[in-house]
Design an enzyme around this catalytic site. Structure first.
Site, mmCIF file in Angstrom:
data_model
loop_
_atom_site.group_PDB
_atom_site.id
_atom_site.type_symbol
_atom_site.label_atom_id
_atom_site.label_comp_id
_atom_site.label_asym_id
_atom_site.label_seq_id
_atom_site.Cartn_x
_atom_site.Cartn_y
_atom_site.Cartn_z
ATOM 1 N N GLY A 84 0.762 -1.105 -0.050
ATOM 2 C CA GLY A 84 -0.025 0.107 0.081
ATOM 3 C C GLY A 84 0.918 1.195 -0.029
ATOM 4 N N ASN B 120 -2.995 -8.755 0.788
ATOM 5 C CA ASN B 120 -3.980 -9.472 -0.080
ATOM 6 C C ASN B 120 -4.279 -8.568 -1.263
ATOM 7 N N ASP C 41 -4.928 -13.099 3.066
ATOM 8 C CA ASP C 41 -5.838 -11.979 4.000
ATOM 9 C C ASP C 41 -5.628 -12.257 5.331
ATOM 10 N N LEU C 42 -5.448 -11.265 6.060
ATOM 11 C CA LEU C 42 -5.281 -11.387 7.460
ATOM 12 C C LEU C 42 -6.340 -11.980 8.088
ATOM 13 N N SER D 26 -3.708 6.471 14.040
ATOM 14 C CA SER D 26 -4.137 7.608 13.507
ATOM 15 C C SER D 26 -4.479 8.800 14.070
ATOM 16 N N THR E 64 -6.972 10.611 13.943
ATOM 17 C CA THR E 64 -8.319 10.283 14.050
ATOM 18 C C THR E 64 -8.909 10.324 15.456
ATOM 19 N N TYR F 96 -14.326 3.494 11.142
ATOM 20 C CA TYR F 96 -12.807 3.569 10.704
ATOM 21 C C TYR F 96 -12.231 4.062 12.015
ATOM 22 N N LYS G 274 -9.534 2.148 14.761
ATOM 23 C CA LYS G 274 -8.037 2.364 15.476
ATOM 24 C C LYS G 274 -8.206 2.723 16.859
ATOM 25 N N TYR H 44 -0.457 8.696 13.144
ATOM 26 C CA TYR H 44 -0.166 9.520 11.822
ATOM 27 C C TYR H 44 -1.018 10.821 11.754
ATOM 28 N N ASN I 163 -9.367 12.323 0.013
ATOM 29 C CA ASN I 163 -8.350 13.228 0.495
ATOM 30 C C ASN I 163 -7.796 14.470 -0.307
HETATM 31 P P1 NAD Z 1 -3.350 1.419 1.671
HETATM 32 O O1 NAD Z 1 -4.753 0.947 1.414
HETATM 33 O O2 NAD Z 1 -2.479 2.147 0.730
HETATM 34 O O3 NAD Z 1 -2.430 0.177 2.358
HETATM 35 C C1 NAD Z 1 -3.124 -0.765 3.064
HETATM 36 C C2 NAD Z 1 -2.848 -2.193 2.467
HETATM 37 O O4 NAD Z 1 -3.334 -3.150 3.242
HETATM 38 C C3 NAD Z 1 -3.076 -2.460 1.152
HETATM 39 O O5 NAD Z 1 -1.983 -2.983 0.329
HETATM 40 C C4 NAD Z 1 -4.145 -3.610 1.151
HETATM 41 O O6 NAD Z 1 -4.224 -4.304 0.255
HETATM 42 C C5 NAD Z 1 -3.682 -4.202 2.344
HETATM 43 N N1 NAD Z 1 -4.903 -4.887 3.257
HETATM 44 C C6 NAD Z 1 -5.943 -4.486 3.566
HETATM 45 N N2 NAD Z 1 -6.599 -5.407 4.435
HETATM 46 C C7 NAD Z 1 -6.009 -6.444 4.341
HETATM 47 C C8 NAD Z 1 -6.171 -7.951 4.773
HETATM 48 N N3 NAD Z 1 -7.054 -8.109 5.601
HETATM 49 N N4 NAD Z 1 -5.158 -8.835 4.682
HETATM 50 C C9 NAD Z 1 -3.885 -8.284 3.940
HETATM 51 N N5 NAD Z 1 -3.827 -7.036 3.494
HETATM 52 C C10 NAD Z 1 -4.774 -6.153 3.588
HETATM 53 O O7 NAD Z 1 -3.450 2.473 2.883
HETATM 54 P P2 NAD Z 1 -2.300 3.425 3.766
HETATM 55 O O8 NAD Z 1 -2.536 4.777 3.234
HETATM 56 O O9 NAD Z 1 -1.019 2.928 3.299
HETATM 57 O O10 NAD Z 1 -2.563 3.188 5.030
HETATM 58 C C11 NAD Z 1 -1.770 2.383 5.669
HETATM 59 C C12 NAD Z 1 -2.369 2.342 7.020
HETATM 60 O O11 NAD Z 1 -2.065 3.336 7.957
HETATM 61 C C13 NAD Z 1 -3.631 1.888 7.380
HETATM 62 O O12 NAD Z 1 -4.103 1.035 8.663
HETATM 63 C C14 NAD Z 1 -4.409 3.295 7.705
HETATM 64 O O13 NAD Z 1 -5.683 3.022 8.219
HETATM 65 C C15 NAD Z 1 -3.488 3.884 8.329
HETATM 66 N N6 NAD Z 1 -3.602 5.426 8.385
HETATM 67 C C16 NAD Z 1 -3.400 5.898 6.820
HETATM 68 C C17 NAD Z 1 -3.419 7.246 6.915
HETATM 69 C C18 NAD Z 1 -3.483 7.885 5.303
HETATM 70 O O14 NAD Z 1 -3.888 9.272 5.487
HETATM 71 N N7 NAD Z 1 -3.235 7.335 4.417
HETATM 72 C C19 NAD Z 1 -3.621 8.166 7.984
HETATM 73 C C20 NAD Z 1 -3.701 7.658 9.193
HETATM 74 C C21 NAD Z 1 -3.727 6.210 9.304
HETATM 75 C C1 UD1 Z 2 -8.281 12.236 6.957
HETATM 76 C C2 UD1 Z 2 -9.292 11.115 7.402
HETATM 77 C C3 UD1 Z 2 -8.990 10.924 8.889
HETATM 78 C C4 UD1 Z 2 -7.497 10.744 8.912
HETATM 79 C C5 UD1 Z 2 -6.759 11.934 8.599
HETATM 80 C C6 UD1 Z 2 -5.267 11.738 8.875
HETATM 81 C C7 UD1 Z 2 -11.358 11.294 5.859
HETATM 82 C C8 UD1 Z 2 -12.669 11.918 5.874
HETATM 83 N N1 UD1 Z 2 -10.614 11.328 7.155
HETATM 84 O O1 UD1 Z 2 -9.173 13.439 7.368
HETATM 85 O O2 UD1 Z 2 -9.692 9.807 9.261
HETATM 86 O O3 UD1 Z 2 -7.409 10.525 10.484
HETATM 87 O O4 UD1 Z 2 -6.991 12.197 7.141
HETATM 88 O O5 UD1 Z 2 -4.884 10.981 7.739
HETATM 89 O O6 UD1 Z 2 -10.966 10.903 4.904
HETATM 90 N N2 UD1 Z 2 -10.746 19.304 1.768
HETATM 91 C C9 UD1 Z 2 -11.374 20.113 1.089
HETATM 92 N N3 UD1 Z 2 -11.952 19.421 -0.185
HETATM 93 C C10 UD1 Z 2 -11.480 18.216 -0.689
HETATM 94 C C11 UD1 Z 2 -10.841 17.310 0.530
HETATM 95 C C12 UD1 Z 2 -10.489 17.989 1.468
HETATM 96 O O7 UD1 Z 2 -11.529 21.030 1.345
HETATM 97 O O8 UD1 Z 2 -11.832 17.760 -1.746
HETATM 98 C C13 UD1 Z 2 -10.274 19.802 3.366
HETATM 99 C C14 UD1 Z 2 -10.729 19.133 4.463
HETATM 100 O O9 UD1 Z 2 -11.959 19.733 4.859
HETATM 101 C C15 UD1 Z 2 -9.767 19.277 5.396
HETATM 102 C C16 UD1 Z 2 -8.457 19.124 4.748
HETATM 103 O O10 UD1 Z 2 -8.886 19.346 3.423
HETATM 104 O O11 UD1 Z 2 -9.892 20.549 6.047
HETATM 105 C C17 UD1 Z 2 -7.840 17.638 4.710
HETATM 106 O O12 UD1 Z 2 -8.791 16.881 4.241
HETATM 107 P P1 UD1 Z 2 -8.265 15.415 4.198
HETATM 108 O O13 UD1 Z 2 -6.991 15.169 3.352
HETATM 109 O O14 UD1 Z 2 -9.517 14.607 3.874
HETATM 110 O O15 UD1 Z 2 -7.800 15.077 5.552
HETATM 111 P P2 UD1 Z 2 -8.520 14.983 7.079
HETATM 112 O O16 UD1 Z 2 -9.789 15.881 6.886
HETATM 113 O O17 UD1 Z 2 -7.453 15.408 8.206
#
Ligand code: NAD
Ligand code: UD1
Length: 334
Positions: free
Chosen positions: A11, A33, A59-60, A125, A127, A149, A153, A177, A199
């Site tokens: 991912g 997976n 798959d986990l 997160s 969140t 979601y 967490k 994060y 996002n």
């Molecule tokens: P991503 O979706 O790109 O990566 C997640 C990976 O996990 C994918 O490759 C997916 O195929 C795999 N996966 C999911 N369920 C699975 C299962 N049951 N078995 C095996 N593989 C599985 O997401 P990411 O952005 O890289 O995020 C990674 C982690 O960080 C996640 O847990 C997410 O919740 C957390 N996180 C992400 C963000 C963000 O903004 N990207 C912010 C806070 C926390």
């Molecule tokens: C997202 C996740 C949250 C996670 C956090 C950190 C969602 C709904 N929430 O929230 O669970 O913990 O990232 O990774 O996905 N915005 C716009 N227009 C858009 C998209 C976003 O104005 O089209 C604004 C939002 O209102 C916010 C900022 O941009 O103020 C960032 O948005 P986003 O990237 O979705 O992140 P979070 O809101 O922090």
């Protein structure tokens, strides 16, 4: 050489972490997976590092597959990224989210414990800081959730805390994060969501490449310097490096720690848009839209705990993050 299993390693964040681990000399096995990624990610990791990580495609949620994997392999530590992460989707299909994220984690922890592997770094997160804390967020603030979601967490952090309390051999770090963006400077790996991105930065990238017309800014009447929402954007490579520091910490510290990974600086939606305009050299159209339900005005980390415990701090600035995102976006359409 230590053997690190990276769940979700194909991912967005996991692939960047694999690059850092391989470059640091670790033996890496990706356990994925591919429900939200593609096997090609591993080829891209190999292109960057010269080494292809091993793959366990499973798959986990498949308990016997997870258990057989850990019985057959000697693993020093796990970095657990695998999970479903789309907030809106989690409200539509909550049971799928609870099943995948919680059941998957329980299978993983049980298989690890049964085979004597008791070191894990978990993707939590920001969140979990919910709607009622005031930034900068510190790890001792009360946590909560506003969507399924977020609850996964929060619940997984609780499971990990209880696991560490019951057995002092566990070393567990939950990394909270903030907002990971950007891409590897090579442009080979990055974030490319299916469909219309939720996002901010992936959405802006589509506007910059011309596949989406304009950004809708969700609210310009927040109590922030320019009225738009403020977040703590962190370069995904900085974030990935934080995981190596967490593994190092876990070698000598048992128990459970939750640690923020953020820069400590907030940027508004307009600041991000303007930085992206500078990165791509175009002006990007936007409209002001209503606030998005569930959004908070301001979120940024207090990064002090990561500095003192992990000896880690983020280095990249917003412009670099946007440039790397744009470089990756351009390479998607050669
Ligand atoms: P991503 O979706 O790109 O990566 C997640 C990976 O996990 C994918 O490759 C997916 O195929 C795999 N996966 C999911 N369920 C699975 C299962 N049951 N078995 C095996 N593989 C599985 O997401 P990411 O952005 O890289 O995020 C990674 C982690 O960080 C996640 O847990 C997410 O919740 C957390 N996180 C992400 C963000 C963000 O903004 N990207 C912010 C806070 C926390
Ligand atoms: C997202 C996740 C949250 C996670 C956090 C950190 C969602 C709904 N929430 O929230 O669970 O913990 O990232 O990774 O996905 N915005 C716009 N227009 C858009 C998209 C976003 O104005 O089209 C604004 C939002 O209102 C916010 C900022 O941009 O103020 C960032 O948005 P986003 O990237 O979705 O992140 P979070 O809101 O922090």
């Amino acid at each position: 050489m230590s053997h690190i299993v990276v769940t979700g390693g194909a991912g967005f964040i996991g692939s960047h972490c694999c690059v850092e681990l391989l470059q640091a000399g670790a033996q890496v096995t990706v356990l994925d997976n591919f429900c939200n990624s593609k096997p090609e990610a591993l080829h891209h990791i190999a292109k960057i590092t010269g080494i292809c990580p091993a793959l366990a495609q499973l798959d986990l949620c498949d308990e016997s597959a997870v258990s057989s994997f850990f019985a057959a392999n000697s693993v020093d530590a796990v970095i657990h990224f695998a999970g479903l992460k789309a907030v809106g989707e989690s409200c539509r299909i909550p049971l799928t989210y609870y099943h995948n994220n919680l059941t998957g984690t329980l299978h993983l922890l049980r298989a690890m414990a049964e085979n004597g592997c008791k070191t894990i770094v978990f993707s939590s997160s920001a969140t979990v800081y919910g709607m009622h804390n005031t930034a900068p967020f510190t790890e001792d603030m009360p946590t909560s959730a506003t969507n399924p979601y977020g609850w996964t967490k929060q619940m997984i952090e609780q499971i990990l805390m209880d696991t560490a309390a019951a057995d002092p051999d566990w070393a567990i770090v939950a990394l909270r994060y903030f907002n990971p963006i950007g891409a590897h400077p090579s442009g080979l790996i990055g974030e490319n969501p299916n469909g219309i991105p939720n996002n901010l930065v992936p959405y802006v990238a589509r506007v910059a490449e011309g596949t989406l017309e304009r950004l809708s800014i969700y609210g310009d009447d927040y109590d922030t310097p320019d009225g738009t929402g403020v977040r703590d954007y962190i370069h995904v490579v900085d974030l990935a490096k934080g995981h190596l520091c967490a593994l190092e910490y876990a070698k000598t510290h048992h128990g459970f720690e939750a640690i923020n990974l953020g820069t400590g600086n907030g940027a508004s939606v307009l600041e991000v848009l303007h930085a992206y305009e500078q990165a791509c050299g175009k002006s990007l159209p936007y409209v002001i839209a209503p606030r998005h339900a569930g959004d908070i005005a301001t979120s940024f980390a207090d990064p002090q705990k990561a500095k003192s415990l992990l000896h880690w701090q983020a280095e990249s600035d917003l412009l670099t993050m946007c440039k790397d995102s744009w470089n990756f976006t351009l390479q998607q359409h050669p």
